[in-house]
Design an enzyme around this catalytic site. Structure first.
Site, short mmCIF file in Angstrom:
data_model
loop_
_atom_site.label_atom_id
_atom_site.label_comp_id
_atom_site.label_asym_id
_atom_site.label_seq_id
_atom_site.Cartn_x
_atom_site.Cartn_y
_atom_site.Cartn_z
N ILE A 6 17.87 13.65 3.51
CA ILE A 6 19.28 13.27 3.69
C ILE A 6 19.83 12.93 2.31
CG2 ILE A 6 20.88 11.67 4.80
CD1 ILE A 6 18.77 11.22 6.96
N VAL B 174 13.91 11.06 4.00
CA VAL B 174 13.85 10.68 2.59
C VAL B 174 15.12 11.13 1.87
CG1 VAL B 174 11.33 10.83 2.52
CG2 VAL B 174 12.69 12.83 1.89
N ASP B 175 15.40 10.49 0.75
CA ASP B 175 16.50 10.89 -0.12
C ASP B 175 15.96 11.90 -1.13
OD1 ASP B 175 18.99 10.98 -1.30
OD2 ASP B 175 18.64 9.23 -2.56
N LYS B 176 16.84 12.56 -1.85
CA LYS B 176 16.40 13.50 -2.88
C LYS B 176 16.20 12.80 -4.22
CE LYS B 176 19.21 16.33 -5.09
NZ LYS B 176 18.89 16.13 -6.53
N THR C 150 13.49 9.98 -5.07
CA THR C 150 12.38 10.03 -4.11
C THR C 150 11.60 11.32 -4.30
OG1 THR C 150 13.67 8.74 -2.53
CG2 THR C 150 11.75 9.91 -1.68
#
Length: 503
Positions: free
Chosen positions: A468, A302-304, A307
């Site tokens: 990531i 997942v992205d930060k 998300t």
């Protein structure tokens, strides 16, 4: 830079040139040739080895008039119908998938600006793009300047400046400016079309391990029952001298017990019901067997931003550097904000917080790029920079990290404010000299309310979460920890990976 085979920028394409390109098939129409037809779907679900076995058995029972022994047929028919309905339903759902929202675009043809549907554009058309437009096909800027947001393609919300000679990717949005762009790749050849078609592709390889295993069992059972069925029939008919009808029925009674048709139906029903439940939650499936693929996931990346956290940012406070003894830092940042357009989420947050400056006018500005990770405003022979500490400080990082590292560990996103002794431009934005650090801006991203319970659920299911992000690794680690992600403290900075090894 002038484009080779550039369309006349004063007139655009002529009617004859457009007609020629239409005849050559160089039109901006996407062909959904990755989809199976309804007939193909029906054929693939009906004409299976599994169904063939039962068809042969049914014909034999019909020949001898043993109609009461055809009770297995409803199971086979129901299984086939469920498969057909689910696959056609998935096809119809996927056919609605589209990244292109634009319906019309302004184009220059025969010296006239006209609006036409995007599917009627042709190669080499000159389109006129302005703020709010979506780029309809891959193109190259031939006149003007625009800033585009490529978030739909890259996931990054940064706005990128495009000058004459710059490439434009279909699906991007124009956030400011106006430009003439010549189309290079249209229809199925454009980037967004290839991306969409890949997302829609239903594929032909069996992805379900469970169904593949059952098919394997049926395949071998189907091979074994042929000689076994012949042997059982021969034994009953020739040796025991039973009637033909009795021999057929007794043989099929023995053979049917070897074929797990009930298991096959149970699997199909379970997958179909799961697909329906997911559809109610607006989850898009290629077919019902995707449910099992989802169940086998053990790592989720997942992205930060957007998300784990809300897709918005706010300035919490500013911190002066120990080396800075000048005027009010907030006023300097206010001057920066007044001269720099609010063209991304970070700059919008800075604009909202720093509303007052000293009135100093900039000579020019250096826009933010995802490569540099900083933006700048030029005052005289000095460039004032705001951006990622590791990108601006470089070799000075260890010298200053103790001033801001604790804030990154608290979950703030830290931006450094520094002066660079020189004038930076978009063509020459490489930092080669040491900077004078003025201070730091602390930004906060509120964590989504549903993030923590969601990640806790994944943890209970044995799924490892990997974050990531392009942000500072310490900040990402802290935010991931606050969101309840297990192992959030074990982070890696990709910039320290060289030749496949982490240093």
């Amino acid at each position: 830079m002038k484009k080779e085979n550039q369309t006349n920028i004063a007139t655009g394409l002529t009617e004859a040139e457009v007609k020629q390109r239409v005849e050559n098939g160089q039109v901006n129409q996407t062909v959904d040739n990755q989809f199976k037809t309804n007939g193909q779907i029906i054929k693939e679900n009906v004409c299976t080895y599994f169904n063939l076995i039962f068809l042969v058995l049914a014909i034999l029972l019909l020949v001898v008039g043993a109609y009461r022994d055809l009770t297995f047929l409803p199971v086979i028919i129901l299984n086939t119908i469920i498969g057909i309905i689910q696959e056609i339903s998935a096809k119809h759902t996927l056919s609605k998938l589209s990244v292109m929202n634009a319906t019309e675009v302004t184009v220059l043809r025969d010296s006239k600006k006209v609006k036409i549907p995007i599917e009627k554009l042709v190669v080499d058309d000159l389109v006129i793009l302005k703020t709010g437009d979506q780029i309809p096909a891959d193109a190259q800027v031939v006149k003007g300047n625009i800033r585009v947001n490529e978030a739909l393609l890259t996931g990054e919300s940064d706005e990128i400046s495009k000058d004459p000679g710059s490439k434009l990717m279909s699906g991007s949005f124009v956030v400011s400016g106006e430009a003439y762009a010549q189309l290079e790749k249209v229809g199925k050849d454009s980037y967004i079309s290839k991306l969409t078609m890949k997302a829609k592709s239903m594929g032909g390889v069996e992805q379900s391990e469970m169904v593949r295993s059952i098919n394997g069992i049926i395949k071998w059972v189907g091979i074994i029952i042929i000689p076994l069925g012949i042997a059982l029939f021969s034994l009953s008919f020739f040796k025991n001298h039973a009637s033909f009808a009795h021999s057929i029925v007794s043989m099929e009674a023995a053979v049917l017990g070897m074929i797990p048709e009930g298991l096959y139906l149970l699997t199909t029903v379970a997958l179909a019901l799961s697909a329906v439940r997911l559809a109610r939650k607006q989850v898009m499936l290629h077919d019902m067997k995707s449910v099992e693929t989802l169940a086998r996931v053990n790592v989720l990346c997942v992205d930060k931003t957007g998300t784990i956290t809300e897709p918005k940012m706010a300035v919490a406070k500013t911190i002066n550097s120990r080396a800075f003894n000048g005027q009010n830092l907030d006023l300097l940042i206010g001057d920066f904000a007044k001269n720099m357009p609010a063209d991304n989420v970070t700059m919008k947050a800075i604009h909202a917080y720093f509303k007052t400056g000293s009135g100093q006018k900039a000579d020019s500005v250096l826009p933010f790029t995802s490569v540099n990770k900083f933006s700048g405003v030029i005052f005289g022979q000095t460039t004032m920079l705001i951006g990622a500490p590791e990108m601006i400080l470089r070799k000075q990082f260890d010298q200053y990290k103790d001033e801001f590292e604790e804030y990154a560990e608290e979950g703030y996103r830290v931006l450094i404010v520094a002066n660079y002794p020189g004038v930076l431009t978009e063509d020459n934005s490489k930092l080669s000299k040491d900077v004078s650090v003025l201070g730091y801006i602390l930004l906060s991203n509120p964590i989504r309310k549903e993030a923590k319970p969601t990640f806790e659920y994944f943890g209970k299911q044995g799924i490892n979460i990997k974050v990531i992000s392009g942000d500072n690794p310490v900040t990402v680690s802290r935010v991931a920890g606050q969101a309840g992600i297990v192992g959030a403290d074990k982070y890696i900075d990709a910039q320290e990976i060289h030749d496949g090894k982490y240093e």
